[in-house]
Design an enzyme around this catalytic site. Sequence first.
Site, PDB file in Angstrom:
ATOM      1  CG  PHE A   1      -1.556   1.238   1.623  1.00 58.03           C
ATOM      2  CD1 PHE A   1      -2.159   2.069   0.694  1.00 58.03           C
ATOM      3  CD2 PHE A   1      -1.557   1.620   2.961  1.00 58.03           C
ATOM      4  CE1 PHE A   1      -2.735   3.281   1.089  1.00 58.03           C
ATOM      5  CE2 PHE A   1      -2.125   2.815   3.362  1.00 58.03           C
ATOM      6  CZ  PHE A   1      -2.711   3.650   2.423  1.00 58.03           C
TER       7      PHE A   1
ATOM      8  CG  ASP B   1      12.042 -13.371   2.079  1.00 59.74           C
ATOM      9  OD1 ASP B   1      12.182 -12.315   2.740  1.00 59.74           O
ATOM     10  OD2 ASP B   1      11.755 -14.470   2.600  1.00 59.74           O
TER      11      ASP B   1
ATOM     12  CE1 TYR C   1       4.574  -3.783  11.387  1.00 57.41           C
ATOM     13  CE2 TYR C   1       3.335  -2.506  12.991  1.00 57.41           C
ATOM     14  CZ  TYR C   1       3.941  -2.612  11.760  1.00 57.41           C
ATOM     15  OH  TYR C   1       3.933  -1.539  10.891  1.00 57.41           O
TER      16      TYR C   1
ATOM     17  CE1 TYR D   1      24.101  -3.154  11.038  1.00 57.54           C
ATOM     18  CE2 TYR D   1      25.110  -2.451   8.983  1.00 57.54           C
ATOM     19  CZ  TYR D   1      24.759  -3.460   9.865  1.00 57.54           C
ATOM     20  OH  TYR D   1      25.086  -4.760   9.573  1.00 57.54           O
TER      21      TYR D   1
ATOM     22  N   GLY E   1      22.994  -3.696   5.353  1.00 56.24           N
ATOM     23  CA  GLY E   1      24.183  -4.226   4.677  1.00 56.24           C
ATOM     24  C   GLY E   1      24.307  -3.629   3.284  1.00 56.24           C
TER      25      GLY E   1
ATOM     26  CB  THR F   1      -1.238   5.760   6.609  1.00 57.18           C
ATOM     27  OG1 THR F   1      -0.368   6.486   7.480  1.00 57.18           O
ATOM     28  CG2 THR F   1      -1.220   6.412   5.247  1.00 57.18           C
TER      29      THR F   1
END
Length: 312
Positions: free
Chosen positions: A13, A58, A147, A161, A104, A177
């Site tokens: 979406f 994936d 989640y 990172y 990465g 949203t």
Amino acid sequence: MSKKILITGGAGFIGSHLADFFIKKGFKVSVLDNFLTGNINNIKHLYNEKNFELVEHDITKPIRFKDKIHYILHFASPASPIDYLKLPIQTLKVGALGTHVCLGIALAHKSRFLLASTSEVYGDPEVHPQPESYWGNVNPIGPRGVYDEAKRYAEAITMAYHRTHKIETRIVRIFNTYGERMRLNDGRVVPNFITQALKSKPLTVYGDGSQTRSFCYISDLVEGIYQLLFSRITSPVNMGNPIETSILEFANIIKKLTGSKSRIVFKKLPQDDPKVRQPDISMAKKAFQWYPGVKLDDGLKKTIEWFQQNLK
Ligand code: UDP
């Protein structure tokens, strides 16, 4: 030469609206998706664009890109509470391993990385409205924990990172949203109520409907993400519409806008359903004068029209 942007979850979406937006701005857009919850119909219209490519992959598994990637937007993830129940491990993996793979790539290409985080990092909040400084109230082992914790981990590894490898990073915490291309049956309140209203079926309000949400139209969010990407803010930034409604009120708004005679029925409130949610957006407002301008009625009318065309 156009800059290249990789959008994971680009057939979803929000991801597909971002793909449209960046194609229009003249970027080269690589949409990466494994179509677990994404939909090919959301991006088909971009196939003929010379600056568009689709990478079916994936993102929890490593991948190498030859051409330089300037920007990465990591939007791949199941995103509805029903999905977390059906796809708990994939949800955890894409937030954890998927974010690691993206970082990465960002390290290898010196890309700027933007993470799609969520208001769910605040859990069932005890501070209202929620500012970015609030650390949240999440149940790590509840059904939504897959989640919430994946996104909290994703934020943590993004900052690690940034600090360790000096990668340019941005984090957007997205609040509810809505808009065209939401999955018709993804179980969230907007698709559920609109579908039910259009099919003259009862609108299913969970609990007594006193819980609140604040709904932002997709074009406002996309504009905000663009502003954030090109800002210098590396700490998380809330994005959403601060106008709050109760779910019962929202059911009545949908009934009014669809002209539906559907009844409202009350169902059991899902476990750990946040009682309130409203973004404090002062940070985005101050940093880049961002404020959602689309009125709820106007955004919903467009969304309803799209549902009308797409419901069988
Ligand atoms: N909800 C509802 N009826 C539905 C679907 C959702 O009352 O058919 C409620 C849900 O319990 C929650 C709110 O609407 O309080 C928003 O739910 P959604 O699944 O859209 O996402 P959330 O904001 O909880 O992540």
